[in-house]
Design an enzyme around this catalytic site. Structure first.
Site, mmCIF file in Angstrom:
data_model
loop_
_atom_site.group_PDB
_atom_site.id
_atom_site.type_symbol
_atom_site.label_atom_id
_atom_site.label_comp_id
_atom_site.label_asym_id
_atom_site.label_seq_id
_atom_site.Cartn_x
_atom_site.Cartn_y
_atom_site.Cartn_z
ATOM 1 N N ASP A 102 7.937 -56.553 69.789
ATOM 2 C CA ASP A 102 9.314 -56.067 69.854
ATOM 3 C C ASP A 102 9.404 -54.847 70.761
ATOM 4 O O ASP A 102 8.402 -54.186 71.051
ATOM 5 C CB ASP A 102 9.866 -55.743 68.453
ATOM 6 C CG ASP A 102 9.102 -54.632 67.748
ATOM 7 O OD1 ASP A 102 7.863 -54.568 67.894
ATOM 8 O OD2 ASP A 102 9.735 -53.809 67.053
ATOM 9 N N GLU A 166 7.441 -53.356 64.989
ATOM 10 C CA GLU A 166 6.811 -52.028 65.046
ATOM 11 C C GLU A 166 7.833 -50.942 65.320
ATOM 12 O O GLU A 166 7.750 -49.846 64.805
ATOM 13 C CB GLU A 166 5.724 -52.017 66.142
ATOM 14 C CG GLU A 166 4.863 -50.746 66.178
ATOM 15 C CD GLU A 166 5.446 -49.590 66.965
ATOM 16 O OE1 GLU A 166 4.948 -48.465 66.818
ATOM 17 O OE2 GLU A 166 6.423 -49.785 67.727
HETATM 18 C C1 LIG Z 1 -4.418 -32.204 75.387
HETATM 19 C C2 LIG Z 1 -3.980 -33.506 75.700
HETATM 20 C C3 LIG Z 1 -2.542 -33.711 76.068
HETATM 21 C C4 LIG Z 1 -2.041 -34.927 75.405
HETATM 22 C C5 LIG Z 1 -0.741 -35.384 75.819
HETATM 23 C C6 LIG Z 1 -0.295 -36.501 74.937
HETATM 24 C C7 LIG Z 1 0.534 -37.441 75.697
HETATM 25 C C8 LIG Z 1 1.037 -38.541 74.862
HETATM 26 C C9 LIG Z 1 0.602 -39.811 75.384
HETATM 27 C C10 LIG Z 1 0.827 -40.950 74.842
HETATM 28 C C11 LIG Z 1 1.548 -41.152 73.584
HETATM 29 C C12 LIG Z 1 2.257 -42.460 73.672
HETATM 30 C C13 LIG Z 1 2.588 -42.959 72.339
HETATM 31 C C14 LIG Z 1 3.208 -44.315 72.489
HETATM 32 C C15 LIG Z 1 3.323 -44.977 71.184
HETATM 33 C C16 LIG Z 1 4.763 -45.045 70.753
HETATM 34 C C17 LIG Z 1 4.875 -45.652 69.403
HETATM 35 C C18 LIG Z 1 6.250 -45.437 68.796
HETATM 36 O O1 LIG Z 1 7.221 -45.201 69.452
HETATM 37 N N1 LIG Z 1 6.343 -45.541 67.500
HETATM 38 C C19 LIG Z 1 7.532 -45.341 66.716
HETATM 39 C C20 LIG Z 1 7.289 -46.084 65.423
HETATM 40 C C21 LIG Z 1 8.338 -45.924 64.381
HETATM 41 C C22 LIG Z 1 8.073 -45.167 63.289
HETATM 42 C C23 LIG Z 1 9.005 -45.048 62.292
HETATM 43 C C24 LIG Z 1 10.233 -45.674 62.405
HETATM 44 C C25 LIG Z 1 10.491 -46.443 63.518
HETATM 45 C C26 LIG Z 1 9.529 -46.565 64.505
HETATM 46 C C27 LIG Z 1 7.739 -43.864 66.435
HETATM 47 O O2 LIG Z 1 6.774 -43.129 66.222
HETATM 48 O O3 LIG Z 1 8.896 -43.448 66.401
HETATM 49 ZN ZN LIG Z 2 4.811 -49.254 70.875
HETATM 50 ZN ZN LIG Z 3 7.863 -47.854 71.090
#
Ligand SMILES: CCCCCCCC/C=C\CCCCCCCC(=O)N[C@@H](Cc1ccccc1)C(=O)O
Ligand SMILES: [Zn+2]
Ligand SMILES: [Zn+2]
Length: 478
Positions: A102, A166
């Protein structure tokens, strides 16, 4: 340090080289996947037509996966997919690759090309899901398809779990798959999911990209704040209204950041392992965090992304109040989304929030909460972490450093802690800050070359998981 193969085994028995025809097919398959708008709007509210179409699509583009006798395919929770790839050696503990089919909604506005067109421009495939997370869905199945075509038979059993919700909690997909596997008595060596990348340009003084494998994940607390007041005529208003009281409360929350937790959790380790990549004087500073931690912890607060790594963040995301222009509003409600630092708990954050608001007229309702995830092992013996490391070294030889990190968002992998203690969040794709903003934003895209590398990574990873591993440190001791 890390794991390496025993001498009699090759790192990659089948080379990750693909013909021109295979390369064209794989990018076209990704484009087709982007064109199916598998949008999750709200919990329980999905584009079910698109989700069903996606199920048919993967059958069409990965025929070998679906007709292989040692692969079992199950649909779980109506639209999620679970593949069990039976290995030939039952003594090896299985592992699991995760991704989700999704995507978040994408209105056309601001996009250079329509978000569900999957158009290719200047070597990039554009569209919602190209980084989050259809790239992984398609790359996993594509790598498996190509291995099967080359007659590969895995030794180690592995699962592929593709959730369909997700983006709105995972309750219907990942959670059901997790329960199903638990009921079958499955215990996994490790899981690999989305949640981090090869990071380029996220730390201003660090010019070289590095791979960050997230070994933990922040928790969350969704709080609804509510103020109820007696309604009345706006011509003779009280000194304070429900809106004013609530606005002041959320403003206090915004203006009072949660404590800086630098020094607790994996971040210190991340920076220590990165220390030698910095030039002078930053290398001295990061090599001596015992002395410079107050400076570094303040530096981390400066940028939104690094700030998210040092503390529980507070985001006021919804505000609802008022019924008519001349009516004193009876109710005002606001929703605050906290992302909890791995060294804090839901209860601690709730107490801190109440202590900041200090107003009895504001009621607190916990809508949803999730504790931060424990830190997965990342030592020499940690099979999943070392396999990721080993495969990074092979596919991205220019990357000198792989560090453990923390995922600032939440992933489906949090719903699998019943099956394993080794949860690793890593996508083998370069990510710059502007790419990060495109995730859930506009002009999300992946280069054709980056997608090919992701397929190669998984193609080698699956094979590496089958080779007998032992720690290099042990070899040194011989
Ligand atoms: C010292 C080092 C520096 C680091 C920098 C970090 C940079 C970040 C890089 C990547 C992170 C990307 C994360 C991508 C995953 C996204 C997952 C997501 O969006 N999840 C949703 C899930 C969710 C949870 C609860 C309700 C609805 C959806 C979220 O977290 O909102
Ligand atoms: Zn994701
Ligand atoms: Zn996402």
């Amino acid at each position: 340090k890390g794991l390496r193969d025993t001498e009699h085994q090759r790192a990659s028995p089948i080379p990750s080289q693909f013909s021109q025809e295979e390369r064209v097919t794989m990018k076209e398959s990704l484009k087709g996947a982007i064109q199916i708008p598998t949008v999750s709007f709200n919990p329980g509210e999905f584009n079910t037509t698109a989700l069903a179409e996606f199920g048919e699509y993967i059958h069409k583009v990965f025929p070998t996966v679906f007709r292989t006798s040692f692969i079992q395919h199950e649909v779980v929770g109506e639209y999620s997919h679970l593949f069990t790839v039976q290995g030939s050696d039952p003594s090896l503990q299985p592992y699991m690759l995760l991704a989700h089919i999704d995507v978040v909604p994408a209105p056309d506005q601001g996009w250079e090309v329509p978000p569900f067109s999957g158009l290719e421009r200047d070597g990039f495939i554009y569209g919602r899901g190209t980084l989050d997370n259809k790239n992984s869905v398609m790359a996993i199945l594509q790598a498996l398809e190509l291995l099967l075509i080359r007659n590969y038979i895995p030794r180690r059993t592995f699962f592929i779990a593709l959730g369909h919700d997700e983006e709105v909690s995972g309750a219907h997909g990942a959670q059901k798959i997790s329960a199903l596997l638990q009921a079958r008595g499955v215990q996994l060596a490790f899981i690999v999911d989305e949640g981090s990348f090869i990071l380029d340009g996220f730390i201003p003084s660090l010019k070289t990209p590095f791979a960050m494998v997230s070994v933990s994940e922040k928790g969350s607390l969704d709080l609804m704040l509510e103020v109820n007041m007696t309604p009345g005529h706006s011509s003779a208003p009280p000194k304070e209204t429900s809106i004013g009281i609530l606005a002041a409360a959320v403003s206090r929350l915004e203006q009072t950041p949660m404590p800086n937790m630098f020094g607790s959790g994996p971040l210190k380790m991340t920076l220590q392992q990165l220390a030698n990549e910095f030039s002078f004087p930053a290398n001295v500073i990061f090599n001596n965090l015992w002395l410079f931690w107050p400076l570094v912890s303040r530096l981390m607060e400066r940028e939104d992304i690094t700030n998210a790594l040092v503390r529980t963040t507070t985001a006021v995301t919804m505000f609802k109040a008022g019924i008519k222009v001349n009516v004193i509003p009876p109710v005002a409600q606001a929703t605050v989304n906290f992302r909890i630092h791995p060294a804090q708990t839901v209860q601690e954050v709730l107490k801190l929030a109440k202590d900041i608001v200090v107003d009895d007229r504001v009621q607190f309702h916990v809508l949803e909460s999730f504790e931060p995830l424990p830190v997965s092992p990342f030592d020499d013996q940690a099979l999943g972490y070392q396999l990721i490391r080993q495969t990074i070294q092979s596919i991205f030889p220019e990357i000198n450093i792989v560090v453990p990190g923390t995922c600032i968002a939440q992933t489906d992998s949090r719903l699998y802690t019943n099956l394993t203690t080794g949860i690793y969040r890593f996508n083998p794709v370069y990510l710059q800050p502007q790419d990060f903003r495109s995730i859930h934003g506009i002009n999300e895209r992946i280069s054709v070359q980056a997608y090919e590398s992701q397929v190669k990574f998984i193609f080698e990873f699956i094979q590496n998981a089958d080779t007998e591993q032992r720690p290099v440190s042990h070899l040194h001791e011989l």
